[in-house]
Scaffold this motif. Structure first.
Motif, mmCIF file in Angstrom:
data_model
loop_
_atom_site.group_PDB
_atom_site.id
_atom_site.type_symbol
_atom_site.label_atom_id
_atom_site.label_comp_id
_atom_site.label_asym_id
_atom_site.label_seq_id
_atom_site.Cartn_x
_atom_site.Cartn_y
_atom_site.Cartn_z
ATOM 1 N N SER B 36 0.836 -1.207 0.000
ATOM 2 C CA SER B 36 0.000 0.000 0.000
ATOM 3 C C SER B 36 0.867 1.252 0.000
ATOM 4 O O SER B 36 0.535 2.251 -0.641
ATOM 5 C CB SER B 36 -0.914 0.013 1.213
ATOM 6 N N GLN B 77 -9.811 -0.143 -0.268
ATOM 7 C CA GLN B 77 -10.452 -1.366 0.205
ATOM 8 C C GLN B 77 -11.918 -1.140 0.586
ATOM 9 O O GLN B 77 -12.784 -1.906 0.208
ATOM 10 C CB GLN B 77 -9.657 -1.826 1.410
ATOM 11 N N ASP B 150 -6.406 -0.688 -4.271
ATOM 12 C CA ASP B 150 -5.814 -1.219 -3.044
ATOM 13 C C ASP B 150 -6.759 -2.248 -2.440
ATOM 14 O O ASP B 150 -7.664 -1.896 -1.689
ATOM 15 C CB ASP B 150 -5.535 -0.076 -2.054
ATOM 16 N N GLU B 151 -6.556 -3.501 -2.803
ATOM 17 C CA GLU B 151 -7.412 -4.612 -2.344
ATOM 18 C C GLU B 151 -8.889 -4.258 -2.469
ATOM 19 O O GLU B 151 -9.618 -4.270 -1.475
ATOM 20 C CB GLU B 151 -7.088 -4.965 -0.894
ATOM 21 N N SER B 154 -11.409 -7.009 -0.994
ATOM 22 C CA SER B 154 -11.107 -7.821 0.190
ATOM 23 C C SER B 154 -12.132 -7.643 1.306
ATOM 24 O O SER B 154 -12.223 -8.474 2.191
ATOM 25 C CB SER B 154 -9.719 -7.517 0.707
ATOM 26 N N THR B 183 -3.418 -7.058 -4.295
ATOM 27 C CA THR B 183 -4.400 -8.073 -3.933
ATOM 28 C C THR B 183 -3.720 -9.244 -3.233
ATOM 29 O O THR B 183 -2.529 -9.482 -3.397
ATOM 30 C CB THR B 183 -5.189 -8.560 -5.158
#
Lengths: 263, 228
Positions: B36, B77, B150-151, B154, B183
């Motif tokens: 990140s 996220q 960024d993910e 998730s 990821t």
């Protein structure tokens, strides 16, 4: 008719201290010391201020008022600062903020002849304005810090969309001001219904006609309302920028903010 | 598109690599590897302690920051929507640059496969998956050239995550976007990426084509990571 409480009667107030003390003892709250200490300290402070006020009220207004208001402003500044120690320029911002609030309220009172320029009127009423403003500034600072933490993701999202720090913080400034105003709106709404406000109670006990007491209460309540709003606004608008650096990046923690302000 | 020269930013150490136009890069590796941190360097949500980053052959610092961030969109996220309606969110970015017209909303919602009737919905009435779609549409509203992810799935359940993946797959190919995605999901990496950068201990351990590098890792570190 002035109320009179004899010193002997006052001694029996100790009963009111024994109650929480017993509670603390039986439930092992571990507060015995602080209950005793705060009661003694409070008593001494109040008597001291009683004698100081008697002295000040005898001084000419031009000396007594600036002297006492000045002391109140300084103490309030240092107290409110505790909530935002990490932030740069916090001391001058709070001091100038409180000074502005007090000066504008006092001007209003005097210009429209709501309050006489005598120590016995200006000092207690200024104390209420400055005290409430101090609390409002402290709360606004605390609230702003927690809003910045809670809304970290939203702030990053706003910045990443191209927002300037000012635009990104709009939501936080809004929420902080909202939080500062809501309790005051509620207080004004229920004023006189739930509890008789302190100043009015005092005046009535002192023998003033209830309607006259209400007039004073209105002056002070609305003055506090407006002072509290301005106070919260001043610290919030002056301080939000220090949560970012010069590259429009959000500072992650209070330590970063402190480091940044030391540069 | 991007060139990193000796870039260090804790925990990242002396990174050197290039990212070409239209590449779909997956950044992956164990927690704390600096994924990140790396992603935030691309749109200057943070700056490196040392080294230089170039965007289109110009040092990244020479672009006005807000312009750069407009070109390099970021999806986090969690949706991090702003309170208000879907429309309020969609127009946030373009309005900052005085570029918004209400008719764009329909197109944006279409991109993320939401009905156009959603435009006036309050965002707190939406499901998690719908919120993430709105968040993606909000990023796309700025017409970015690069998309940082960024993910992005998730925080969602498997089915919703797959739906978002589908939307992303369609968008990055349709719009010829350069993509950088962090990821943990290797199936997602294979589906969306064409290049992988494996980060560990603040350094690039392996940089190669996807799916080859995932099927036949060259380093022991990557094989071990993939076994987990």
């Amino acid at each position: 008719m002035s109320p009179e409480i004899s010193n002997q009667s006052l001694l029996f107030l100790i009963v009111f201290v024994i109650v929480p003390l017993t509670l603390s003892y039986f439930y092992q709250l571990g507060m015995n010391k602080s209950i005793l200490w705060s009661s003694i300290r409070g008593t001494v402070q109040l008597f001291a201020i009683g004698y100081i006020l008697t002295y000040l009220f005898d001084l000419p207004a031009q000396v007594g008022i600036p002297l006492m208001v000045g002391i109140m402003l300084i103490i309030a500044t240092f107290h409110a600062r505790q909530k935002g120690k990490e932030l740069p320029y916090i001391l001058p911002v709070i001091f100038l903020g409180l000074l502005t609030v007090e000066a504008s309220v006092l001007t209003m009172w005097l210009v429209f002849d709501m309050v006489q320029f005598t120590p016995s009127e200006v000092i207690p009423m200024s104390g209420m304005v400055i005290g409430n403003s101090m609390v409002a500034m402290g709360l606004a600072l605390e609230r702003m810090k927690s809003e910045f933490q809670e809304n970290n993701g939203r702030l990053l999202a706003a910045l990443s969309l191209g927002a300037e720090p000012k635009q990104a913080s709009h939501l936080i400034v809004k929420r902080t001001l909202n939080a500062a105003l809501i309790p005051n709106v509620d207080r004004i709404k229920t004023i006189g219904l739930v509890q008789l406000p302190g100043m009015m109670t005092g005046l009535i006990l002192g023998g003033v006609e209830p309607v006259m007491a209400i007039k004073y209460q209105l002056v002070i309540s609305l003055s506090i309302f407006s002072s509290v709003s301005i106070s919260a606004m001043i610290v919030t608008l002056a301080m939000y920028r220090y949560f970012f650096n010069e590259h429009k990046q959000l500072l992650e923690s209070m330590e970063d903010i402190k480091k940044q302000s030391e540069h | 598109m991007f060139r990193f020269e000796n870039v260090s930013q804790h925990p990242l150490k002396e990174l050197n690599f290039k990212i070409g136009k239209n590449e779909k890069v997956i950044l992956f590796g164990p927690s704390g590897a600096g994924k990140s941190t790396l992603l935030f360097l691309f749109n200057r949500l943070s700056d490196p302690e040392e080294g230089q980053i170039y965007f289109k052959d110009k040092p990244i610092g020479e672009y006005p920051i807000t312009e750069l961030r407009k070109k390099v969109g970021l999806l986090l996220q969690s949706p991090n929507l702003f309170p208000g309606t879907v429309l309020d969110n969609l127009k946030y970015g373009p309005s900052l640059f005085g570029e918004w017209e209400d008719k764009q909303a329909k197109q944006l919602l279409e991109y993320v496969q939401l009905p156009s009737s959603y435009v006036d919905r309050e965002v707190d009435q939406l499901s998690g998956g719908e919120q993430q779609r709105v968040s993606l549409a909000r990023t796309l509203a700025n017409s970015p050239e690069v998309l940082l992810l960024d993910e992005p799935t998730s925080a969602l359940d498997n089915r919703t995550a797959e739906e978002i993946e589908e939307v992303l797959e369609y968008l990055i190919h349709e719009h010829q976007l350069t993509m950088l995605m962090v990821t943990h999901n290797m199936k997602q990496a294979k589906r969306l990426g064409d290049r992988g950068i494996f980060l560990m201990d603040g350094a690039i351990q392996e940089d190669g084509k996807i799916p080859d590098m995932l099927d036949h890792p060259e380093t022991e570190a990557l094989s071990k990571f993939l076994e987990k």
